[in-house]
Design a protein around this motif. Structure first.
Motif, short mmCIF file in Angstrom:
data_model
loop_
_atom_site.label_atom_id
_atom_site.label_comp_id
_atom_site.label_asym_id
_atom_site.label_seq_id
_atom_site.Cartn_x
_atom_site.Cartn_y
_atom_site.Cartn_z
N UNK A 17 0.84 -1.20 0.00
CA UNK A 17 0.00 0.00 0.00
C UNK A 17 0.87 1.25 0.00
N UNK A 18 1.90 1.26 0.84
CA UNK A 18 2.80 2.43 0.90
C UNK A 18 3.47 2.67 -0.44
N UNK A 19 3.92 1.61 -1.09
CA UNK A 19 4.57 1.76 -2.38
C UNK A 19 3.58 2.18 -3.46
N UNK A 20 2.35 1.70 -3.36
CA UNK A 20 1.33 2.07 -4.34
C UNK A 20 0.92 3.53 -4.17
N UNK A 21 0.80 3.98 -2.93
CA UNK A 21 0.36 5.36 -2.68
C UNK A 21 1.50 6.36 -2.68
N UNK A 22 2.67 5.90 -2.33
CA UNK A 22 3.79 6.82 -2.24
C UNK A 22 3.87 7.51 -0.89
N UNK A 46 -0.69 15.54 6.03
CA UNK A 46 -1.63 14.96 5.06
C UNK A 46 -2.26 16.05 4.20
N UNK A 47 -2.65 17.16 4.82
CA UNK A 47 -3.22 18.27 4.05
C UNK A 47 -2.21 18.83 3.04
N UNK A 48 -0.96 18.94 3.47
CA UNK A 48 0.08 19.42 2.56
C UNK A 48 0.25 18.48 1.36
N UNK A 49 0.22 17.19 1.64
CA UNK A 49 0.37 16.21 0.55
C UNK A 49 -0.80 16.30 -0.41
N UNK A 50 -2.02 16.38 0.12
CA UNK A 50 -3.20 16.46 -0.75
C UNK A 50 -3.22 17.74 -1.58
N UNK A 51 -2.58 18.79 -1.08
CA UNK A 51 -2.53 20.06 -1.82
C UNK A 51 -1.46 20.05 -2.90
N UNK A 52 -0.52 19.10 -2.83
CA UNK A 52 0.57 19.01 -3.80
C UNK A 52 0.04 18.43 -5.12
N UNK A 57 -3.97 12.72 -7.90
CA UNK A 57 -4.72 11.49 -8.16
C UNK A 57 -4.83 10.59 -6.93
N UNK A 58 -4.30 11.03 -5.79
CA UNK A 58 -4.26 10.17 -4.61
C UNK A 58 -5.64 9.67 -4.19
N UNK A 59 -6.67 10.51 -4.09
CA UNK A 59 -7.99 9.97 -3.71
C UNK A 59 -8.49 8.90 -4.67
N UNK A 60 -8.28 9.09 -5.97
CA UNK A 60 -8.68 8.08 -6.95
C UNK A 60 -7.85 6.80 -6.79
N UNK A 61 -6.56 6.96 -6.52
CA UNK A 61 -5.69 5.80 -6.33
C UNK A 61 -6.12 5.00 -5.11
N UNK A 62 -6.46 5.70 -4.03
CA UNK A 62 -6.91 5.03 -2.81
C UNK A 62 -8.20 4.26 -3.07
N UNK A 63 -9.13 4.88 -3.76
CA UNK A 63 -10.40 4.21 -4.08
C UNK A 63 -10.15 2.98 -4.94
#
Length: 99
Positions: A17-22, A46-52, A57-63
């Motif tokens: 999961x860590x490797x898939x999400x980064x 986490x907010x900083x990462x989501x703003x980057x 595509x992180x939310x889509x990748x997680x889903x």
């Protein structure tokens, strides 16, 4: 058998999961016993990462990852069956309700 993703070896499910999400899973889920200060710092990161833009595509990748895990380990959750309303039965309406 060893599994590598890029140059990193994935040993556990968390590694995959860590490797898939980064990002580490703990960043999103937290850890047991974390203090309010640690939680605030984690949420800030986490907010900083989501703003980057790199992680746009992180939310889509997680889903996608969650759906793949469910499909492999609990496929019955994807067996959706439409419920059929018996013929001749109408939705009940409250008496006196405005139409």
């Amino acid at each position: 058998m060893r599994t590598y993703i890029g140059r990193r070896q994935a040993v556990s499910a968390d590694d995959f999961v860590e490797l898939a999400l980064g990002t580490p899973v703990e960043l999103w889920l937290g850890v047991e016993g974390e203090s309010e200060i640690e939680r605030a710092a984690r949420m800030d990161a986490a907010r900083d990462i989501l703003a980057d833009p790199e992680y746009s595509n992180l939310p889509d990748d997680v889903a996608r990852i969650a759906a793949e895990v469910i499909e492999v380990h609990a496929p019955e959750l994807f067996n959706v069956v439409a419920l059929v309303r018996p013929i001749g039965r109408r939705r009940s309406s409250r008496k006196g309700a405005a139409a």
